[in-house]
Write an enzyme that holds these catalytic residues in place. Structure first.
Site, PDB file in Angstrom:
ATOM      1  N   ASN A  44      40.243  27.993  35.293  1.00 50.02           N
ATOM      2  CA  ASN A  44      41.612  28.112  34.774  1.00 50.02           C
ATOM      3  C   ASN A  44      41.852  27.154  33.614  1.00 50.02           C
ATOM      4  OD1 ASN A  44      42.173  30.043  36.695  1.00 50.02           O
ATOM      5  ND2 ASN A  44      43.379  28.700  38.007  1.00 50.02           N
ATOM      6  N   ARG A 366      41.712  46.801  33.535  1.00 53.72           N
ATOM      7  CA  ARG A 366      40.489  46.005  33.713  1.00 53.72           C
ATOM      8  C   ARG A 366      39.528  46.838  34.558  1.00 53.72           C
ATOM      9  NH1 ARG A 366      41.463  40.984  31.702  1.00 53.72           N
ATOM     10  NH2 ARG A 366      43.604  40.185  31.821  1.00 53.72           N
ATOM     11  N   ARG A 396      42.652  40.912  27.778  1.00 53.78           N
ATOM     12  CA  ARG A 396      41.952  39.686  27.383  1.00 53.78           C
ATOM     13  C   ARG A 396      40.752  39.393  28.281  1.00 53.78           C
ATOM     14  NH1 ARG A 396      45.883  35.519  27.641  1.00 53.78           N
ATOM     15  NH2 ARG A 396      46.476  35.900  25.494  1.00 53.78           N
ATOM     16  N   HIS A 426      49.876  48.166  30.438  1.00 52.91           N
ATOM     17  CA  HIS A 426      49.534  47.348  31.600  1.00 52.91           C
ATOM     18  C   HIS A 426      49.864  48.076  32.894  1.00 52.91           C
ATOM     19  CE1 HIS A 426      50.082  43.616  34.203  1.00 52.91           C
ATOM     20  NE2 HIS A 426      48.900  43.421  33.666  1.00 52.91           N
ATOM     21  N   TYR A 459      42.189  40.182  45.445  1.00 54.74           N
ATOM     22  CA  TYR A 459      43.565  40.215  44.943  1.00 54.74           C
ATOM     23  C   TYR A 459      44.440  40.921  45.983  1.00 54.74           C
ATOM     24  CZ  TYR A 459      42.459  39.046  40.009  1.00 54.74           C
ATOM     25  OH  TYR A 459      42.081  38.428  38.850  1.00 54.74           O
ATOM     26  N   ARG A 560      53.793  33.011  41.735  1.00 56.30           N
ATOM     27  CA  ARG A 560      52.480  32.405  41.930  1.00 56.30           C
ATOM     28  C   ARG A 560      52.140  31.367  40.876  1.00 56.30           C
ATOM     29  NH1 ARG A 560      48.143  36.220  40.373  1.00 56.30           N
ATOM     30  NH2 ARG A 560      48.095  35.006  38.464  1.00 56.30           N
ATOM     31  N   HIS A 588      49.004  38.780  44.044  1.00 51.62           N
ATOM     32  CA  HIS A 588      49.075  39.533  42.793  1.00 51.62           C
ATOM     33  C   HIS A 588      50.159  40.616  42.782  1.00 51.62           C
ATOM     34  CE1 HIS A 588      47.382  42.258  39.567  1.00 51.62           C
ATOM     35  NE2 HIS A 588      47.284  41.091  38.986  1.00 51.62           N
TER      36      HIS A 588
END
Length: 681
Positions: A44, A366, A396, A426, A459, A560, A588
């Site tokens: 991270n 993704r 990304r 998205h 997730y 989160r 998530h």
């Protein structure tokens, strides 16, 4: 008008990473899982330096036009100081707690200490057999612009003395991208684990044979990760993306991280030679890229890892019926990863082979590296189905993988719609159209997370299977819009009455729902909002929640990561609480619950409340209309709100504080797993 206050986005982000670090220090978690949390923290932080630190540095020097009055330089300094404190804590946890814990299991990770003499023969053999082929030493005196330290790759600065007594310096790569970062060597009942860095350091004399090695110091450079894609998008967007990906690792340096111990002049000479400014120089530890700790080869010690939670097979799909026959009869929901992901794979697999299937539409944000979903779509196209896939090329760090799969699907006859100019898609939605006795049937998937069987293992998300005509017909409208929007700014006028779609009605609907709770409160009726998000940043939405608090609405938030809302401030947010949950799975799912005077409305979807989600993306949130499913979700959310083991509460300073709710110990992920198992009984 009241002037509301907001947390810094970046300090809040670092606060979340601090919560990850807290879990590494959690003595009740298994040892290897705590090591993994150190790995997550390190990964991270690298992303923060690649994505956010360049923004902070730019704003500290030249604020954006129209930017609010903010002490950007003060935030930059605060972020740097916070990172320094966290890294000190990182080192303390590793050296004083986790490494001794490994030794108690006869696992010795050699960390900042000499390699024992009884291992040197095996280490040297490994060096000559495996490592030597990947090394490219470079004398600093011969440095040319042909050498460019790649992003987050590891290097050694080697200080040498020649036979004439003159000092020389060289750079040599640590090939951790080609070889495992760790080497495991059993000896006399103990498993010794060495960093690849130390294998190399131990054998430097075998590389620089005519010199005396007087020092070696690891370093790495982190580079700006932002893709500089303008909005004109002339020509082939896929080609533009591909070219930009190749340039990404050549971006401007945002951090020059180096091991302490070398003479100041030596380090500054290296930085100057590489074109690094002093403001980007950060003194680190002896080892970098500690995200690699997640690959520590510790063997099969079950007690060092979480007890396995086998995924639950949902009874709704264990009837022997086609998955589409089941969905036709009723909505079904999966709570991932507690539920098995297999029904999602079945949805695409059955659609690909079913003779009645005519069309398949899906958004992919993704894509899994070995995506079975993408393979099913390829098979569907080869089986004569009309398959349309919207692939987001601007996801990304997943651009290259998405591009790879889009090329494969396109070659198989899948219609690929690439990124929309000026927008990211998205949304996580799919639609299958089937012909049954000359009648078209629609089947939809609406999810809070990506259609990615890899991330579905860790997730937490929710996936709705539905044939509800109010939802699936509007889903078809969305795909029509995406097809038009790819080619022109003009597209058919669309009105969504059930789906909440960013760029159309998402923000307006949420504002209306908050206003409605405020009206209930002002009339003396119960008023309650529960929202679960990954990130809460957008000021208009936060301001509306402040207004709701001041109107007497009870607001419970679970955020989160980034949270710019400051909770618990009298006269501003005294009716708002914010909690974070960090546990074995990454939280998530996005859920929005509005009490509505007892007639509760519940929505789920892909949208966080960030500027990018609301203003620059296509997001889809959707109402949960089935009463049984709605009740399930509300019970799951209540377990999370009651969590007093893995949850923390944000205070007015943005610090992670203990939850004290006078309930018995409740770890929500464990309780949700038990709940999901009970649903199948």
């Amino acid at each position: 008008m009241q002037q509301y206050l907001f947390f810094s986005r970046d300090i809040s982000w670092l606060g979340f990473n601090g919560r990850v670090l807290q879990e590494a220090a959690n003595s009740s978690a298994p040892l290897f899982e705590r090591i993994k949390f150190l790995s997550i923290y390190s990964s991270n932080l690298d992303e923060f330096y690649r994505v956010r630190f360049p923004v902070l540095m730019a704003l500290a020097n030249v604020p954006k036009p129209g930017e609010e009055v903010t002490d950007h330089r003060g935030i930059l300094n605060e972020a740097s100081q916070l990172i320094a404190r966290q890294l000190d804590e990182f080192g303390r946890i590793l050296q004083e707690d986790l490494l001794p814990g490994l030794k108690r299991h006869n696992i010795h990770l050699i960390y900042k200490e000499p390699v024992p003499g009884f291992l040197t023969g095996a280490v040297t053999d490994y060096f000559y057999t495996h490592v030597l082929a990947f090394l490219q030493p470079l004398w600093l005196r011969d440095y040319s612009r042909k050498f460019f330290p790649e992003n987050n790759k590891l290097y050694l600065l080697v200080v040498l003395t020649g036979a004439d007594g003159a000092e020389e310096t060289a750079i040599i790569n640590i090939p951790s991208d080609a070889l495992p970062r760790f080497i495991s060597l059993p000896y006399n009942g103990t498993q010794y684990i060495l960093f690849l860095d130390d294998v190399l350091k131990l054998n430097l004399a075998n590389i620089f044979k005519h010199y005396t090695v007087t020092g070696s110091y690891s370093f790495k450079i982190t580079r700006d990760a932002e893709l500089e894609l303008q909005d004109e998008y002339e020509g082939d967007l896929a080609e533009k993306i591909e070219n930009q990906i190749e340039k990404r690792d050549l971006g401007l340096a945002t951090r020059f991280l180096y091991e302490p111990g070398a003479a100041t002049r030596t380090i500054f000479n290296l930085a100057q030679t590489l074109g690094i400014t002093s403001s980007n120089m950060v003194q680190g530890g002896s080892y970098h890229n500690l995200k690699d700790l997640s690959s520590l080869p510790i063997g099969t010690y079950k007690e060092l890892s979480y007890q396995s939670w086998p995924s639950v097979s949902p009874k709704d799909f264990n009837t022997g019926l086609s998955i589409f026959d089941t969905i036709k009869n009723r909505d079904v929901i999966l709570h991932i990863p507690y539920h098995s992901y297999n029904p999602v794979l079945r949805f695409f697999n059955e659609a690909a082979i079913d003779a009645d299937t005519e069309e398949i539409y899906v958004t992919l944000y993704r894509v899994a590296s070995d995506s079975r979903i993408a393979n099913a779509l390829i098979s569907a196209a080869r089986n004569g189905k009309k398959v349309t896939v919207f692939v987001e090329l601007k996801a990304r760090f997943d651009e290259a993988n998405n591009l790879k799969w889009s090329k494969r699907m396109k070659a198989a006859g899948v219609k690929i719609i690439y990124s929309i100019p000026g927008l990211k898609v998205h949304a996580k939605v799919a639609l299958v159209k089937k012909k049954n006795n000359n009648r078209t049937e629609y089947f939809g998937l609406l999810a809070t997370g990506n259609f990615n069987e890899g991330t579905a293992r860790f997730y937490t998300d929710h996936i709705l299977f539905t044939a509800n005509p109010n939802l699936v017909r509007e889903l078809e409208m969305l795909f029509i819009f995406l097809g038009y929007r790819q080619h022109a700014d003009k597209y058919p006028a669309l009105q969504f009455n059930h789906l909440l779609v960013a760029q159309f009605n998402l923000q307006q609907t949420f504002l209306f729902l908050i206003d409605r709770e405020m009206q209930h409160a002002q009339r003396g009726k119960p008023a309650h909002i529960i929202i679960k998000l990954n990130n809460l940043e957008e000021k208009r939405m936060i301001t509306k929640l402040y207004d709701a608090s001041n109107a007497g609405v009870k607001v419970q938030l679970m955020v989160r990561s980034i949270c710019r809302l400051i909770p618990g401030v009298p006269g501003m947010s005294e009716n708002i609480t914010v909690t974070r949950i960090v546990d074995r799975y990454l939280e998530h799912g996005r859920i929005f619950i509005f009490h509505n005077n007892g007639d509760t409305e519940l929505f789920m979807g892909s949208a966080d409340w960030m500027n990018r989600n609301i203003y620059r993306r296509i997001e889809v949130c959707f109402p949960v209309l089935d009463a049984t499913i709605k009740q399930q979700l509300m019970e799951i959310v209540q377990l999370q709100l009651n969590d007093n083991v893995q949850a923390v509460q944000l205070n007015q300073s943005g610090e992670n504080t203990e939850v004290t709710n006078n309930l018995p110990p409740i770890a929500s992920q464990q309780e949700i797993y038990n709940y999901v198992k009970a649903l199948q009984a």
